[in-house]
Motif scaffolding. Structure first.
Motif, PDB file in Angstrom:
ATOM      1  N   MET A 107       0.831  -1.185   0.000  1.00 24.12           N
ATOM      2  CA  MET A 107       0.000   0.000   0.000  1.00 24.12           C
ATOM      3  C   MET A 107       0.875   1.247   0.000  1.00 24.12           C
ATOM      4  SD  MET A 107      -3.473   0.350   2.239  1.00 24.12           S
ATOM      5  CE  MET A 107      -3.818  -1.385   1.945  1.00 24.12           C
ATOM      6  N   LEU A 108       0.636   2.099  -0.971  1.00 25.01           N
ATOM      7  CA  LEU A 108       1.440   3.299  -1.147  1.00 25.01           C
ATOM      8  C   LEU A 108       0.934   4.424  -0.242  1.00 25.01           C
ATOM      9  CD1 LEU A 108       1.644   3.144  -5.044  1.00 25.01           C
ATOM     10  CD2 LEU A 108       3.360   2.370  -3.399  1.00 25.01           C
ATOM     11  N   GLY A 109       1.760   5.457  -0.116  1.00 27.92           N
ATOM     12  CA  GLY A 109       1.415   6.551   0.786  1.00 27.92           C
ATOM     13  C   GLY A 109       0.095   7.207   0.458  1.00 27.92           C
ATOM     14  N   HIS A 110      -0.186   7.422  -0.830  1.00 24.10           N
ATOM     15  CA  HIS A 110      -1.441   8.093  -1.190  1.00 24.10           C
ATOM     16  C   HIS A 110      -2.650   7.169  -1.069  1.00 24.10           C
ATOM     17  CE1 HIS A 110      -0.564   6.061  -5.055  1.00 24.10           C
ATOM     18  NE2 HIS A 110      -1.865   6.113  -5.242  1.00 24.10           N
ATOM     19  N   LEU A 131      -8.306  -6.663   9.959  1.00 25.77           N
ATOM     20  CA  LEU A 131      -7.511  -6.077   8.873  1.00 25.77           C
ATOM     21  C   LEU A 131      -6.517  -5.054   9.415  1.00 25.77           C
ATOM     22  CD1 LEU A 131     -10.274  -5.644   6.149  1.00 25.77           C
ATOM     23  CD2 LEU A 131      -8.474  -7.372   6.236  1.00 25.77           C
ATOM     24  N   LEU A 132      -6.944  -4.261  10.390  1.00 23.38           N
ATOM     25  CA  LEU A 132      -6.042  -3.258  10.945  1.00 23.38           C
ATOM     26  C   LEU A 132      -4.894  -3.916  11.706  1.00 23.38           C
ATOM     27  CD1 LEU A 132      -5.283  -0.351  11.382  1.00 23.38           C
ATOM     28  CD2 LEU A 132      -6.885  -0.252  13.307  1.00 23.38           C
ATOM     29  N   HIS A 278      -2.735 -10.367   1.980  1.00 21.36           N
ATOM     30  CA  HIS A 278      -1.328 -10.631   2.297  1.00 21.36           C
ATOM     31  C   HIS A 278      -0.458  -9.397   2.057  1.00 21.36           C
ATOM     32  CE1 HIS A 278       2.091 -13.284   3.096  1.00 21.36           C
ATOM     33  NE2 HIS A 278       2.712 -12.689   2.095  1.00 21.36           N
ATOM     34  N   ASP A 279      -0.920  -8.475   1.207  1.00 12.39           N
ATOM     35  CA  ASP A 279      -0.138  -7.270   0.935  1.00 12.39           C
ATOM     36  C   ASP A 279      -0.072  -6.340   2.147  1.00 12.39           C
ATOM     37  OD1 ASP A 279       0.260  -8.195  -1.630  1.00 12.39           O
ATOM     38  OD2 ASP A 279      -1.447  -7.118  -2.457  1.00 12.39           O
ATOM     39  N   LEU A 280      -0.950  -6.530   3.126  1.00 14.40           N
ATOM     40  CA  LEU A 280      -0.839  -5.760   4.366  1.00 14.40           C
ATOM     41  C   LEU A 280       0.470  -6.112   5.075  1.00 14.40           C
ATOM     42  CD1 LEU A 280      -4.494  -6.076   5.743  1.00 14.40           C
ATOM     43  CD2 LEU A 280      -3.465  -4.112   4.579  1.00 14.40           C
ATOM     44  N   ARG A 281       0.826  -7.378   5.031  1.00 20.36           N
ATOM     45  CA  ARG A 281       2.088  -7.832   5.633  1.00 20.36           C
ATOM     46  C   ARG A 281       3.269  -7.186   4.908  1.00 20.36           C
ATOM     47  NH1 ARG A 281       4.753 -12.115   8.143  1.00 20.36           N
ATOM     48  NH2 ARG A 281       6.335 -13.212   6.936  1.00 20.36           N
ATOM     49  N   SER A 286       7.559  -2.859   3.922  1.00 14.99           N
ATOM     50  CA  SER A 286       7.968  -1.790   3.017  1.00 14.99           C
ATOM     51  C   SER A 286       8.138  -0.473   3.758  1.00 14.99           C
ATOM     52  CB  SER A 286       6.939  -1.642   1.891  1.00 14.99           C
ATOM     53  OG  SER A 286       6.835  -2.832   1.140  1.00 14.99           O
ATOM     54  N   TRP A 287       7.231  -0.208   4.685  1.00 14.39           N
ATOM     55  CA  TRP A 287       7.345   1.037   5.449  1.00 14.39           C
ATOM     56  C   TRP A 287       8.483   0.965   6.467  1.00 14.39           C
ATOM     57  CZ3 TRP A 287       4.943   5.778   5.048  1.00 14.39           C
ATOM     58  CH2 TRP A 287       4.022   5.886   4.002  1.00 14.39           C
ATOM     59  N   GLN A 288       8.812  -0.224   6.937  1.00 12.97           N
ATOM     60  CA  GLN A 288      10.001  -0.367   7.779  1.00 12.97           C
ATOM     61  C   GLN A 288      11.256   0.006   6.978  1.00 12.97           C
ATOM     62  OE1 GLN A 288       8.721  -4.488   9.303  1.00 12.97           O
ATOM     63  NE2 GLN A 288      10.162  -3.808  10.867  1.00 12.97           N
ATOM     64  N   ALA A 289      11.330  -0.510   5.752  1.00 12.38           N
ATOM     65  CA  ALA A 289      12.477  -0.177   4.903  1.00 12.38           C
ATOM     66  C   ALA A 289      12.508   1.315   4.592  1.00 12.38           C
ATOM     67  CB  ALA A 289      12.402  -0.981   3.605  1.00 12.38           C
ATOM     68  N   LYS A 290      11.324   1.880   4.366  1.00 14.46           N
ATOM     69  CA  LYS A 290      11.224   3.301   4.032  1.00 14.46           C
ATOM     70  C   LYS A 290      11.675   4.187   5.186  1.00 14.46           C
ATOM     71  CE  LYS A 290       7.839   6.208   1.637  1.00 14.46           C
ATOM     72  NZ  LYS A 290       6.458   6.245   1.110  1.00 14.46           N
ATOM     73  N   THR A 291      11.514   3.675   6.407  1.00 10.91           N
ATOM     74  CA  THR A 291      11.896   4.462   7.581  1.00 10.91           C
ATOM     75  C   THR A 291      13.256   4.044   8.133  1.00 10.91           C
ATOM     76  OG1 THR A 291      10.523   2.952   8.920  1.00 10.91           O
ATOM     77  CG2 THR A 291       9.542   5.048   8.260  1.00 10.91           C
ATOM     78  N   GLY A 292      14.047   3.316   7.341  1.00  7.44           N
ATOM     79  CA  GLY A 292      15.444   3.102   7.678  1.00  7.44           C
ATOM     80  C   GLY A 292      15.797   1.784   8.327  1.00  7.44           C
TER      81      GLY A 292
END
Length: 352
Positions: A107-110, A131-132, A278-281, A286-292
């Protein structure tokens, strides 16, 4: 000579229920094999019949991995039928496996603000919270569905999964948002051993696909109405959709699509495409990688396992994992326009 459906029952009792993937096998049989083959005698199933099923799945854009899993189930069924003396030939023999493409969708930022807004309108609190929490923990679908209160330590903010896909236990770190969700969920589901109780024999939620579809139906409806409004200011804005039935939602979406087409609007662009549960996982990772976060930290938090990284994972404790998950969670919430943690966790006031 039993029918395929009759033999599947026997297969489950004698062999299938011992498999970790038995629940998935039941779903695959129900969705893809039962209708075309279920009433046929085992000995009358041909290679052409099985091949047609798999080809139809490809035509319907099913993932190569899904097609291969159905092929493997059919092959396993007839393998046991041969072993147990029912037939002498396996009709799957000679049917090639399909090429698989590893998914990289997240899921992308927008997309996050749209997802959270549509999720807030979901009337089924079990589906909404499931889901959350799947997004906030990055845990595998089956593990979240089977999550038990006995495995959760809210004081330590950890969730101990006794057995994962890798056959190993896993300690999942719970972000503050996840802890708050579970604290309030316990009020709703404290009478059940499961965090996400269900009405079936398993005792827990089993199939969230319909709820997942409703989320994106609502979002598409919202987007279409936003696109229609400038071209037709008199078009009424629907006050969605808290108490709207599934059938009413689908009917309204069809009508709104037709209206948009008449106005020359590209309706295909209105829906968040190609997203699966499964894309929630993958989204958390992805956001972990995005935040370093390092690849080792991400692998530890998502319980990935391979020879190259196992030794690194084994040396990591939960503190850096917790920091990474918390940082990624905060970033996702901010990107989704959710500033207050209480609003993030509940997304709406619990309706009594």
């Amino acid at each position: 000579m039993p029918t395929v459906s009759e033999f599947f029952i026997e297969y489950g009792k004698r062999h299938g229920q011992k498999k970790r993937s038995w629940r998935d096998d039941q779903q695959r049989f129900r969705d893809y094999l039962k209708d075309p083959l279920g009433s046929r005698k085992l000995s009358l199933v041909t290679r052409e019949m099985v091949g047609r099923i798999l080809s139809d799945m490809e035509r319907d854009d099913k993932a190569g991995a899904t097609v291969n899993n159905v092929r493997a189930l059919a092959s396993a069924l007839f393998g046991k039928a041969i072993e147990w003396g029912y037939v002498t030939e396996n009709p799957v023999r000679g049917i090639k496996t399909r090429k698989t493409v590893k998914r990289d969708r997240f899921m992308l930022g927008h997309e996050l603000p749209r997802f959270f807004a549509a999720l807030a309108d979901e009337p089924n609190t079990t589906i909404r919270d499931y889901l959350l929490l799947s997004l906030l923990t990055g845990a595998r679908r089956a593990n979240v569905l089977e999550m038990r209160w006995a495995e959760v330590d809210l004081t330590e903010a950890t969730w101990r999964i006794p057995r994962t896909k890798n056959d190993d236990p896993q300690n999942v770190t719970l972000s503050p948002e996840a802890v708050m969700l579970l604290e309030q969920r316990k009020v709703l589901a404290s009478k059940s051993a499961y965090v996400f109780p269900g009405t079936g024999a398993s005792g827990h939620l089993v199939e969230p696909k319909k709820g997942w579809k409703r989320i994106f139906d609502r979002d598409e409806l919202n987007q279409l109405e936003l696109l229609i409004q400038p071209k037709n200011p008199k078009s009424p804005k629907t006050n969605v959709r808290l108490n709207m039935s599934e059938a009413a939602l689908e009917k309204l979406l069809i009508e709104t699509r037709a209206q948009a087409v008449k106005l020359g609007i590209d309706v295909e662009s209105a829906r968040m495409a190609n997203l699966r549960i499964h894309d929630l996982r993958r989204t958390l990772g992805s956001w972990q990688a995005k935040t370093g976060a390092s690849m080792a930290i991400i692998g530890k938090s998502l319980n990935h396992k391979n020879q190259a990284t196992t030794a690194i994972y084994a040396r990591l404790d939960l503190d850096p994992v917790r920091q990474s998950v918390n940082t990624a969670t905060t970033a996702m919430m901010e990107a989704g326009g959710m500033k207050e943690k209480v609003e993030v966790v509940r997304l709406q006031t619990v309706r009594n």
